[in-house]
Design a protein around this motif. Structure first.
Motif, PDB file in Angstrom:
ATOM      1  N   ARG A   1       0.843  -1.191   0.000  1.00 55.50           N
ATOM      2  CA  ARG A   1       0.000   0.000   0.000  1.00 55.50           C
ATOM      3  C   ARG A   1       0.877   1.239   0.000  1.00 55.50           C
ATOM      4  NH1 ARG A   1      -0.557  -2.616   4.980  1.00 55.50           N
ATOM      5  NH2 ARG A   1       0.047  -1.398   6.817  1.00 55.50           N
TER       6      ARG A   1
ATOM      7  N   VAL B   1      -3.240   3.787  -2.461  1.00 58.22           N
ATOM      8  CA  VAL B   1      -3.172   2.760  -3.501  1.00 58.22           C
ATOM      9  C   VAL B   1      -2.861   1.435  -2.815  1.00 58.22           C
ATOM     10  CG1 VAL B   1      -2.101   2.039  -5.660  1.00 58.22           C
ATOM     11  CG2 VAL B   1      -2.292   4.477  -5.135  1.00 58.22           C
TER      12      VAL B   1
ATOM     13  N   SER C   1      -2.364  -2.791  -3.346  1.00 62.72           N
ATOM     14  CA  SER C   1      -2.133  -3.875  -4.299  1.00 62.72           C
ATOM     15  C   SER C   1      -3.039  -5.051  -3.987  1.00 62.72           C
ATOM     16  CB  SER C   1      -0.669  -4.323  -4.253  1.00 62.72           C
ATOM     17  OG  SER C   1      -0.504  -5.520  -4.993  1.00 62.72           O
TER      18      SER C   1
ATOM     19  N   ASN D   1      -4.045  -2.991  -9.046  1.00 63.02           N
ATOM     20  CA  ASN D   1      -4.096  -1.893  -8.090  1.00 63.02           C
ATOM     21  C   ASN D   1      -5.525  -1.428  -7.852  1.00 63.02           C
ATOM     22  OD1 ASN D   1      -1.179  -1.653  -7.958  1.00 63.02           O
ATOM     23  ND2 ASN D   1      -1.284  -0.737  -9.997  1.00 63.02           N
TER      24      ASN D   1
ATOM     25  N   PHE E   1       2.855  -1.542  -9.367  1.00 68.06           N
ATOM     26  CA  PHE E   1       2.552  -0.892  -8.092  1.00 68.06           C
ATOM     27  C   PHE E   1       3.684   0.031  -7.671  1.00 68.06           C
ATOM     28  CE2 PHE E   1       2.951  -0.795  -3.502  1.00 68.06           C
ATOM     29  CZ  PHE E   1       1.694  -0.369  -3.116  1.00 68.06           C
ATOM     30  N   PRO E   2       3.377   1.237  -7.114  1.00 72.68           N
ATOM     31  CA  PRO E   2       2.048   1.774  -6.843  1.00 72.68           C
ATOM     32  C   PRO E   2       1.442   2.533  -8.027  1.00 72.68           C
ATOM     33  CG  PRO E   2       3.671   3.262  -5.951  1.00 72.68           C
ATOM     34  CD  PRO E   2       4.433   2.106  -6.533  1.00 72.68           C
ATOM     35  N   SER E   3       2.130   2.530  -9.123  1.00 76.28           N
ATOM     36  CA  SER E   3       1.666   3.072 -10.408  1.00 76.28           C
ATOM     37  C   SER E   3       1.385   4.563 -10.385  1.00 76.28           C
ATOM     38  CB  SER E   3       0.432   2.306 -10.924  1.00 76.28           C
ATOM     39  OG  SER E   3      -0.772   2.762 -10.353  1.00 76.28           O
TER      40      SER E   3
END
Length: 318
Positions: free
Chosen positions: A34, A46, A48, A87, A296-298
């Motif tokens: 996260r 965010v 995962s 995500n 992630f976290p993109s």
């Protein structure tokens, strides 16, 4: 849900130690799942849901296999299959706690044990399912709704939970068309089954919109179509800052190959047009982007690179 990021040292149910430091994994995890940030006055987390191992042909079933293989080689990715990130985003604005998409859940027939982690990871972040006031669905593919189909989850949700989804999406899944997709065996049937189960279970909670709807202050969901007829993106805007959660409008390959067709796209040509429009908008504004299947976290931004685009990941803030 308490504030994701605290401005004081006062203890809350969602502690600063647990959420704001992405480098600190949970006790049973090797990597963080996260990542917290703020968009103006809007709190964003965010989370995962895990990863989906899928064939690399799913990235571009309209591309020359040799060209696709060259792209994978240049990106140091395996040639046959690699892990797609999953995500999900939690948003706090105007006293509302909003979950954007709900992850894969559990589908043992597809043998995807590394996905479907959302519920336990929300719990690890201190987020009580009963605190979620609203759910926004970018679309109704099973990796976006499946978390709500896990045994026992519905009973933990609020009875007045509002689920916001485009009317065109609900209509589409009454009789879905897979003629332009290119999926591995088993996936079309699993998608149909999950969508049907979801509507049956949650039809009283659905709040359908046509083109655009404000869910909370600064939180606006907008239908784009393309990936599915009702596919939508969610834009968060506050105090001059903005972030768009793009759902499945953008994949990792979509920046430098935006015209490549993803195997899950029900209208791949329209999906490519949607992708290019969205990337152009974000490149012009410099606003942040998060997407379901970016690593992630993109969190990052979009830059123009000649006739295509370039993904610029944000520096993680510890």
């Amino acid at each position: 849900m308490n504030r994701i990021i605290r401005n004081t040292q006062q203890e809350t149910n969602m502690s600063l130690d647990d959420t704001s430091h992405p480098g600190r994994p949970g006790p049973d995890e090797l990597v963080p799942s996260r990542y917290a940030l703020k968009v103006g006055e809007i709190d964003v987390l965010v989370v995962s849901d895990g990863v989906l191992p899928l064939p690399t042909a799913m990235l571009a079933h309209n591309a020359d296999p040799a060209v696709r293989a060259a792209w994978l080689h240049d990106m140091f990715l395996p040639p046959d299959a690699f892990d797609w990130a999953l995500n999900v985003v939690v948003v706090r604005s105007g006293g509302k706690t909003i979950l954007i998409d709900a992850g894969l859940g559990a589908d043992p027939d597809l043998h995807l044990p590394r996905a479907g982690q959302l519920i336990k990871r929300l719990e690890a972040a201190g987020i009580d399912l009963a605190s979620v006031t609203d759910l926004v669905l970018t679309h109704m593919h099973m990796d976006h709704i499946g978390g709500l189909l896990v045994d026992g989850v519905k009973e933990r949700l609020r009875p007045d939970l509002r689920i916001h989804v485009a009317a065109a999406e609900v209509k589409f899944w009454e009789s879905p068309d897979f003629s332009h997709t290119s999926m591995p065996p088993g996936f079309p049937d699993a998608l149909r089954s999950a969508a049907k189960r979801f509507v049956n279970a949650y039809h009283n909670h659905l709040r359908q919109f046509d083109e655009e709807h404000e869910v909370a202050p600064g939180v606006v969901v907008r239908r784009t179509g393309g990936h599915t007829p009702g596919h939508s993106v969610v834009r968060l805007a506050s105090a001059g800052d903005a972030l768009t959660f793009a759902g499945d409008a953008v994949f990792a390959v979509g920046f430098d190959q935006p015209d490549w067709h993803n195997g899950f796209e029900h209208d791949p040509e329209e999906a490519a047009r949607v992708r290019v429009r969205l990337l152009r908008e974000l490149a012009e504004t410099g606003e942040m982007l998060v997407a379901t299947h970016l690593p992630f976290p993109s969190v990052g931004r979009v830059a123009v690179a000649g006739d295509t685009f370039r993904w610029v990941p944000a520096f993680w803030d510890y």
